[in-house]
Motif scaffolding. Structure first.
Motif, PDB file in Angstrom:
ATOM      1  N   GLY A  56       7.090   1.006  -6.596  1.00 15.68           N
ATOM      2  CA  GLY A  56       5.907   1.515  -7.274  1.00 15.68           C
ATOM      3  C   GLY A  56       4.993   0.430  -7.816  1.00 15.68           C
ATOM      4  O   GLY A  56       3.915   0.721  -8.313  1.00 15.68           O
ATOM      5  N   VAL A  57       5.416  -0.813  -7.727  1.00 13.77           N
ATOM      6  CA  VAL A  57       4.587  -1.899  -8.276  1.00 13.77           C
ATOM      7  C   VAL A  57       3.535  -2.298  -7.254  1.00 13.77           C
ATOM      8  O   VAL A  57       3.860  -2.783  -6.166  1.00 13.77           O
ATOM      9  N   ASN A  58       2.269  -2.077  -7.593  1.00 11.33           N
ATOM     10  CA  ASN A  58       1.176  -2.381  -6.666  1.00 11.33           C
ATOM     11  C   ASN A  58       0.583  -3.773  -6.889  1.00 11.33           C
ATOM     12  O   ASN A  58       0.166  -4.435  -5.959  1.00 11.33           O
ATOM     13  N   VAL A  59       0.524  -4.176  -8.154  1.00  9.67           N
ATOM     14  CA  VAL A  59      -0.104  -5.450  -8.493  1.00  9.67           C
ATOM     15  C   VAL A  59       0.783  -6.131  -9.528  1.00  9.67           C
ATOM     16  O   VAL A  59       1.266  -5.484 -10.457  1.00  9.67           O
ATOM     17  N   TYR A  60       0.997  -7.422  -9.363  1.00 14.08           N
ATOM     18  CA  TYR A  60       1.769  -8.176 -10.359  1.00 14.08           C
ATOM     19  C   TYR A  60       1.160  -9.545 -10.532  1.00 14.08           C
ATOM     20  O   TYR A  60       1.019 -10.289  -9.548  1.00 14.08           O
ATOM     21  N   HIS A  77       1.680  -4.574  -2.823  1.00 17.22           N
ATOM     22  CA  HIS A  77       1.892  -3.385  -2.003  1.00 17.22           C
ATOM     23  C   HIS A  77       1.079  -3.556  -0.730  1.00 17.22           C
ATOM     24  O   HIS A  77      -0.141  -3.687  -0.766  1.00 17.22           O
ATOM     25  N   GLU A  78       1.745  -3.575   0.395  1.00 13.04           N
ATOM     26  CA  GLU A  78       1.100  -3.969   1.639  1.00 13.04           C
ATOM     27  C   GLU A  78      -0.106  -3.082   1.972  1.00 13.04           C
ATOM     28  O   GLU A  78      -1.190  -3.582   2.301  1.00 13.04           O
ATOM     29  N   THR A 123      -4.948 -10.298   0.005  1.00 16.31           N
ATOM     30  CA  THR A 123      -3.737 -10.857   0.609  1.00 16.31           C
ATOM     31  C   THR A 123      -2.519 -10.152   0.016  1.00 16.31           C
ATOM     32  O   THR A 123      -2.430  -9.964  -1.202  1.00 16.31           O
ATOM     33  N   TYR A 124      -1.595  -9.756   0.860  1.00 16.49           N
ATOM     34  CA  TYR A 124      -0.365  -9.104   0.403  1.00 16.49           C
ATOM     35  C   TYR A 124       0.679 -10.150   0.053  1.00 16.49           C
ATOM     36  O   TYR A 124       0.950 -11.054   0.848  1.00 16.49           O
ATOM     37  N   VAL A 125       1.217 -10.036  -1.139  1.00 19.83           N
ATOM     38  CA  VAL A 125       2.291 -10.934  -1.564  1.00 19.83           C
ATOM     39  C   VAL A 125       3.520 -10.076  -1.892  1.00 19.83           C
ATOM     40  O   VAL A 125       3.438  -9.212  -2.761  1.00 19.83           O
ATOM     41  N   PRO A 126       4.622 -10.278  -1.209  1.00 19.78           N
ATOM     42  CA  PRO A 126       5.820  -9.487  -1.516  1.00 19.78           C
ATOM     43  C   PRO A 126       6.164  -9.599  -2.994  1.00 19.78           C
ATOM     44  O   PRO A 126       5.973 -10.669  -3.605  1.00 19.78           O
ATOM     45  N   LEU A 127       6.689  -8.510  -3.554  1.00 20.11           N
ATOM     46  CA  LEU A 127       6.956  -8.450  -4.996  1.00 20.11           C
ATOM     47  C   LEU A 127       7.872  -9.586  -5.456  1.00 20.11           C
ATOM     48  O   LEU A 127       7.630 -10.205  -6.502  1.00 20.11           O
ATOM     49  N   LYS A 167       0.006  -8.527 -16.227  1.00 17.02           N
ATOM     50  CA  LYS A 167      -0.256  -7.097 -16.145  1.00 17.02           C
ATOM     51  C   LYS A 167       0.493  -6.484 -14.969  1.00 17.02           C
ATOM     52  O   LYS A 167       0.441  -6.977 -13.862  1.00 17.02           O
ATOM     53  N   ALA A 168       1.128  -5.430 -15.238  1.00 13.63           N
ATOM     54  CA  ALA A 168       1.806  -4.724 -14.150  1.00 13.63           C
ATOM     55  C   ALA A 168       1.382  -3.261 -14.172  1.00 13.63           C
ATOM     56  O   ALA A 168       1.323  -2.631 -15.223  1.00 13.63           O
ATOM     57  N   HIS A 169       1.069  -2.758 -13.010  1.00 13.21           N
ATOM     58  CA  HIS A 169       0.704  -1.339 -12.904  1.00 13.21           C
ATOM     59  C   HIS A 169       1.774  -0.637 -12.089  1.00 13.21           C
ATOM     60  O   HIS A 169       1.931  -0.930 -10.913  1.00 13.21           O
ATOM     61  N   ALA A 170       2.487   0.173 -12.721  1.00 15.17           N
ATOM     62  CA  ALA A 170       3.551   0.877 -12.003  1.00 15.17           C
ATOM     63  C   ALA A 170       3.145   2.332 -11.774  1.00 15.17           C
ATOM     64  O   ALA A 170       2.720   3.024 -12.695  1.00 15.17           O
ATOM     65  N   GLY A 171       3.226   2.745 -10.571  1.00 19.05           N
ATOM     66  CA  GLY A 171       2.958   4.156 -10.244  1.00 19.05           C
ATOM     67  C   GLY A 171       4.246   4.832  -9.845  1.00 19.05           C
ATOM     68  O   GLY A 171       4.913   4.395  -8.921  1.00 19.05           O
ATOM     69  N   ALA A 172       4.596   5.869 -10.581  1.00 19.54           N
ATOM     70  CA  ALA A 172       5.865   6.568 -10.267  1.00 19.54           C
ATOM     71  C   ALA A 172       5.692   7.383  -9.007  1.00 19.54           C
ATOM     72  O   ALA A 172       6.638   7.872  -8.440  1.00 19.54           O
TER      73      ALA A 172
END
Lengths: 261, 261, 261, 261, 261, 261
Positions: free
Chosen positions: C210-214, C220-221, C230-234, C256-261
Motif C-alpha cells: 500500500g505504500v505509494n511514495v516514500y 509503486h510501479e 521513476t519507480y524505486v522499489p520500496l 512522508k509516507a502515504h499508505a493506502g489500505a
C-alpha cells in the motif's frame, strides 16, 4: 446437476409415498395433528444439502448423515436447528434408515463407485410402503437393493419398500436441467469457440483434463487402459492432430473432440 | 381435510411440471443460477395457506390471492415477506395466472358452488406445459377448464396446460388423511358411544345438524326436498324412533342413523 | 465499506421510488393485497449480498445475478429460498432488469473498470419511475447510463428512470462508515505505531503493497508510470530513506509516507 | 392505509438518520463489526406491527411497546424472538426512547386524539442526530414535540432530534397507496353502483355510518353539532331526499352524497 | 405467568438432563453429528406454546400435543414446520412420551384439576435419565407420578426418570415474573386507587369477580361453601360495608378487601 | 467439543440467572411485555457461534464480538440480523460487558493462554446478579476474575456477579460429549487398529503430531523441555521401539503409546 438431483429426489420420494405409486399413503409434511414423515439423507454434499432443503420445505423431519464433521458444522450453521445432523456410522445409519419413511442415497465419490452404505437386510427392516431414492445409482448406488430404472418404469418394490432409481433423474425437469448444465459449461464452450480446441486446452487445464479422445487417439490414461488402447498424452495428440488436421482439411475429414465436463 | 388437499395440490402440481407427466420440465424450486417456478394460489383459506406453505417450502415464488384483506394481513404476519399477497380481482388474477407455471384453485364456499374465477381464455394464455390444480373441482371448480378426474387418470391437457383435477385428492395419502379425519370426528363418535344417538344430538347441536335420516324418516329439510320425501324434524323423528326402537328391540330390528360431519 | 454500500444502495433506492424523489410511488415491500417491488441485483459479492439482505428485509422480490455458480450456491444456502439466484448472462440480465422496479449495480472488479453489463437500450425499456443505483460508479459503473453524482444532487432522470449514482455512498452514514473503516484498518495503524514504517512494512506485506511514495520516491510501479516518475522499489527507498531520515532529523524535515489500505 | 404508514415510517426514518437529512449518519442495520441502530416503536397495532417488520428487515434492534398484553403475545408468536415486546408504561417508554436512534409514534385511537406518550423532556434526552417519526401526527400526535409537516418540507430539528411529521405519509408511495385504498373500498363502490345510495346504505350498515351529508341535510350527529347544523337521521334524510330527488330529476338538481370510509 | 412457566419448564428440563442433576447427560440441542433431544409437550396453550418456542430455540425435536385442532393449525402457522403437532389421544401420548427425553406437562384447565394424561406405567417406559416437568402440578398435575416439590429440593427420581415439579416455577426468575405480573395487574390497581373499591368493582366486572371477602363477609359463593360461612353477594356486602366503613372511620377499624386477580 | 461447550455455556448461564443459583432472577428470553436478557459473547469461533445459536434460541439479545471481520461477515450471513456483531476492541468490550446480564468468554487460542480481555474492574461494573461463564478457563480464562471450579461447586460470586467456571463443562452432558468426541476421533482409532501405531503415524501426520511418549521416550519437543527429559524424534523412537518391542514380546512388556487428539 447435483442440485437438481438432490431436489428431485425429495419430490419423487414424496410422490412415491402416495398410495397410487405404491407408498404407504403418507403426506411427507403431515398436517396439524398428524405426524410428519421422517427422511434419512445419506451424504451431506450438494445432493444431500439440496435434498435437505426440500425435505425441510415440505415439512418433514430430517436426519442428515455424513462423515465430515466440518461439513455437518456448516450445515448446522445454515439450517439452524431445522435438521438433525448425524455422524455417519453403522449404528446411526441403522437407526436412521429403519425409522425413516423416505431414504435418500446421496453419497457420490467422484470417479469411483459409491460405497454400499445400506445393506439389503436394513432395507428389509423398513416399514411397508416406505420409499428409497438412490441418486448415486448410476455409479452403482449406495443402497444395496438399488438397480437402475428408467423414466418409463421408474420404480419397483422390494421387501415392501418402493425403490425409485432412475439413473437420469434431472431429465424429468429438462428445462431447469438444461439451463443448469449450460450455466456450468458455457464458459468452456465460449473458450472453445474463441480459441479453438488447441488454444482452449492450453489455457484451461480443467478443459484439458476433460479431453478423452483427440484425432482418433485416446488422450485419457484410464480410458485408454479400460479400452485396451494406447494412451497418447494430449499435448502429443494435439501436435500430431495439427498435422492431420492440416492434411484433413484438404481431404474433408473433421477432427473430432469429445469433451466431458 | 383442507390441510391435506392444500399441501397435496402443490405436491402433485410439482410432479405434473415434470416432463413425464406432460409439464414443461421445470423444477419448482429452481437451482442456484436457474429461475424458480411461479405459483399463483387462488384463495387464502386453509387450502390456500397450506398450499402456500408447501410452495414456499419447495422454493417457488408465490402469489396468493384473496378478497379478504384481514386474512391477507394475517398471512403476511405469518409468512413475513415470503409470499406476495394480492387482492383478488380480475386484473390481479389475469396477471398472476398468465405469468404462473402452476395455478392452484383453492376457493371453496361451504355448501355452494365455487365461483368461476379463471375463465377458459385466461388458461389459454398460460405458457405451454404449465399446470393447473383445482382443489374445488368437486364443487364445480373455480377454474373454467376443470372437470373432475380420478386417481387412475388424474390429468388431461387443454390449451397446452396440464390439468390435475382429482376430486378426492386426499385419498392419495390415505394414512395421513385417515388420521386427519379421525382427529376431527373422534369427539362425535365418542359422544355417540357414550350417550347414544338421542343423547348425543341433544347435547351437541353440531352433531344434530348432521343427521339426515333417522328411523327411515328424512330429518334434513333440504335433503327431503331434493329427494321428494316428507321432512320430519329430528326431534319428532327421535320421539317416533324411540317408540319404534322399543318395539324393534323385541323384533331385532336396528335403528339406522347416518351422520355426516 | 462494501457492506455499507450494499445496504445503502437499497435504502436510497427505496427512497428514490417515492414520488417526491421522482420515482413511481412504489413501496418496495408492498402491503397485504398490493404487489411488492422487484429488485434486480447485479453481482453477488459483498455489495450484492448485503443489498439482497436489505431488499429481502424490506419485503421485496429479489433477483440476484452472478457468474460464479459456487457463490450462487452459497447464497442459496444462507437465504434458503428467499432470493432468486440467476446465472448472469445477457438473456437473464435483460429479463431481470426490464421487469425490475429497482436495479442495483454491484459488480466491482478490484483494480479494474467495472464491466458495462446494462446497456442504455435496456435502461430505456424499464418502466417509468423505476430506479437505478450503481455502487460501482466510481470505477466507471456497470450500468451504461450512470455517471457519478454527489450527495448535494444525488439523482438525475434518464429515459424516465431515476439514477442515483453518488460516488461516495457510505459518506451518508458517516458514523457507521467510520467505525467500519477503522475496524478494517486499525491493525495497520497499530503496527505502524508499534514498529515504525520500516518495521511495519517488513513484517506486513499487505501494508508494504500500500505504500505509494516514500521519502519523495515513488515506490509503486503503476503510480510511477502514470505520473511519469521513476519507480524505486520500496526496499531501496527505505534504505535511502533511512539515510535521508537520519540527515533530516538534523534538518527538521519529516519523512512522508502515504499508505493506502 | 396503516400498513403503508407503518412501513413508510421506518423507510423515512432510516433516510433521516443519514447525514444529508440531518441525522447522526447511522445505518440502521449496521454492518458486521459495527453496531445496529435501536428503534423504539410506540403501539403494536397495524402501524406498529408493519413498522416492526420493516425495522427487523433492515436489521435494527427493535423495542415495541403496547399496553395490550394479548397483542404483545401475538406479536411474540409471529416474530419469534426477533423483537423485544415491552408493556407500555412511563418507565419503559423512558428507557426505550432515551436509548433509541429512531422512535416511531404509532399510537392511534380511532376517532380520538392520540395520547401524548412522549413528553418534550424525554425527546430532549435523545442523542444528537436521532430521529422521530410520528404517524399519528394528523390526530395530534403521540409525541410532544411533533407538529404536522408536508412532503415539501418534511423535517425539522428540535433538541437536536430530527422530526419527520408529514401528515399524509402514504402519499409518497402513491401507486401502492392507491391500490391499497381501492382494495379496501371497492366493495363499497360496487355496492353503491349496483344498488344506488339508498339501497346500499340499507344493506350495509358500515356504509350507512359513513354518510355525513345527504341531500343537503347533515346526517352525522357529531358533524352536525360541530358545524352548528341541525342533525337529521339518515333514514329521514333518505326519505326526504327521495321526494326531493323525484322533484329534482325534473328540475335537474343532483343529490349529493359524501361518503367517508 | 403462563409464559414464564412455559419457558422455565424447558430451561429447568434442559438442566435436569445434565448428569449432575440426575439426567442422562444429554444436551437438548445436540451438536453437529450427535442426535438432538426429543421433547414431548402436552398442551398447546400459552404454557405449551412458550415451551415449544424455547425447545425449538435450544435446537430440540419437538412433539406438541393438543386436542384442539384449530389451535394446532395456528401453531403450525407460526412455527412453519419447526414442531410436529399431534392430536392428543392415548396412542399419540404413548408414542410421544415413551420416545421423549423430556416431557413437559402443560395442560391446565382454569379452576379445575388437570386431567391425568400420563399414567405411571407410561413414565416407567421412559428411558433411564429422562426428565419430566409438570407445570400443572399445583393443580394436581397432568402426569401420574408428579407431586409438588420446592425450589430447595426441586427434583426426585422415580422409575429412573427425573421429576421436576416445583409448584411455583416462575419464582426462580423473580425479576421477570414480577414485571409480568405487574403488567397484567396494574390496570386493576390503578382503578382501585382512582375509584376506591366500591367504584372499581362497579365499573369492572372482572375485578368484582375476584373479591372473595369484603368487610368480614364472604362474597364468593364457592369460598363461603368450602369454609362453611354464609355467602353474602358483593353488592349487599358493599352496601353494608359502606355503613360499617362510615362507622369504622370513627372507630378506627379498616375495611379489608382481598382481591385475587 | 467446542460445540458442546458453547451451547452449555448459555444453558448454565441461563440457569445461573435464576434466583436459586444466585442470579438476578431474570428469564433470558423474557416474556411478552417484559425485557429480554442481554448476552455478550466474546469470540466468534466455534464456541461463540454455538453460544450465539443457543442465546438466540432462548430469545435473548445477543452481542457477539470478534476481531476477525471475515468471520463476523460469515456470522452475519448465517444469522441474518438476529445477532449484533461487533469488532472486538476495548471500547466495544466495555460497552457490551457493562450492559450485559450474561457474559460468555469464548476466546481460545490453540496451544496458548487465552488473552485477558475483560479486566476485573469491568466485571465490577456489571449489575448485581449478572452472570459470567468462561469457557476458556482451563487455558487461564479470558476474563480477569475467573478461576477454575468443579461440577460439585460450579459457581462463586465476586463483585456481585455469579461466576460459572467449570473447567470441564462438556462433562455435564456426558452422553452427547462422548458421541461428539468419538465422532471426532474414531478415524484415528480405526487407523491405529488397522495399521498398528507405526503404520498409522506414518500415514497420518495429524496422528503423529499427537504422540507425546513412545516406548518410554519423550517424542514431543515441548513436553520434553517442560519435563526436563531428553527429546527423541518420533521416527527414531519408533525405530528403537521396534527393537524393544521385538524384545518385549518375549519378555511380556507392552509398548505404551499416549495419543492426544
Amino acid at each position: 446437476m447435483s442440485e437438481v438431483a438432490g431436489k428431485m429426489a425429495i419430490q419423487v420420494g414424496a410422490a412415491c409415498l402416495e398410495r397410487e405409486h405404491g407408498g404407504k399413503g403418507l403426506l411427507l409434511g403431515g398436517v396439524p395433528g398428524v405426524r410428519r414423515g421422517r427422511v434419512a439423507i445419506l451424504g451431506g454434499g450438494v445432493v444431500g444439502t439440496n435434498a435437505a432443503k426440500m425435505a425441510i420445505g415440505l415439512g418433514a423431519e430430517v436426519n442428515l448423515l455424513d462423515i465430515n464433521l466440518d461439513r455437518l458444522g456448516y450445515l448446522d450453521d445454515i439450517f439452524l436447528g431445522r435438521v438433525t445432523t448425524l455422524h455417519s456410522d453403522v449404528a446411526q445409519i441403522e437407526r436412521a434408515v429403519s425409522e425413516a419413511d423416505l431414504v435418500i442415497g446421496g453419497v457420490l465419490i467422484p470417479g469411483a463407485r459409491a460405497p454400499k452404505l445400506v445393506p439389503e437386510a436394513l432395507i428389509a427392516e423398513m416399514s411397508e410402503g416406505s420409499v428409497v431414492v438412490d441418486v448415486a445409482v448410476d455409479q452403482g448406488g449406495c443402497i444395496g437393493t438399488c438397480v437402475p430404472t428408467t423414466h418409463d418404469h421408474p420404480t419397483y418394490v422390494k421387501h415392501g419398500v418402493v425403490h425409485y432409481c432412475v439413473a437420469n433423474m434431472p431429465g424429468a425437469v429438462s428445462q431447469t436441467s438444461t439451463f443448469a448444465l449450460t450455466n456450468a459449461t458455457i464458459k468452456y464452450a465460449t473458450q472453445l469457440a474463441d480459441q479453438g480446441l488447441s488454444g482452449a486446452v492450453e489455457h484451461n487445464r480443467a478443459l484439458a483434463l476433460g479431453v478423452n479422445v483427440y484425432g482418433g487417439l485416446v488422450t485419457h490414461e484410464a480410458v485408454a487402459r479400460s479400452l485396451g488402447k494406447t494412451y497418447v498424452p494430449l499435448a502429443e495428440a494435439l501436435a500430431r492432430g495439427d498435422g492431420k488436421a492440416s492434411a484433413a482439411r484438404k481431404g474433408g475429414a473433421k477432427a473430432k473432440a469429445h469433451a466431458g465436463a
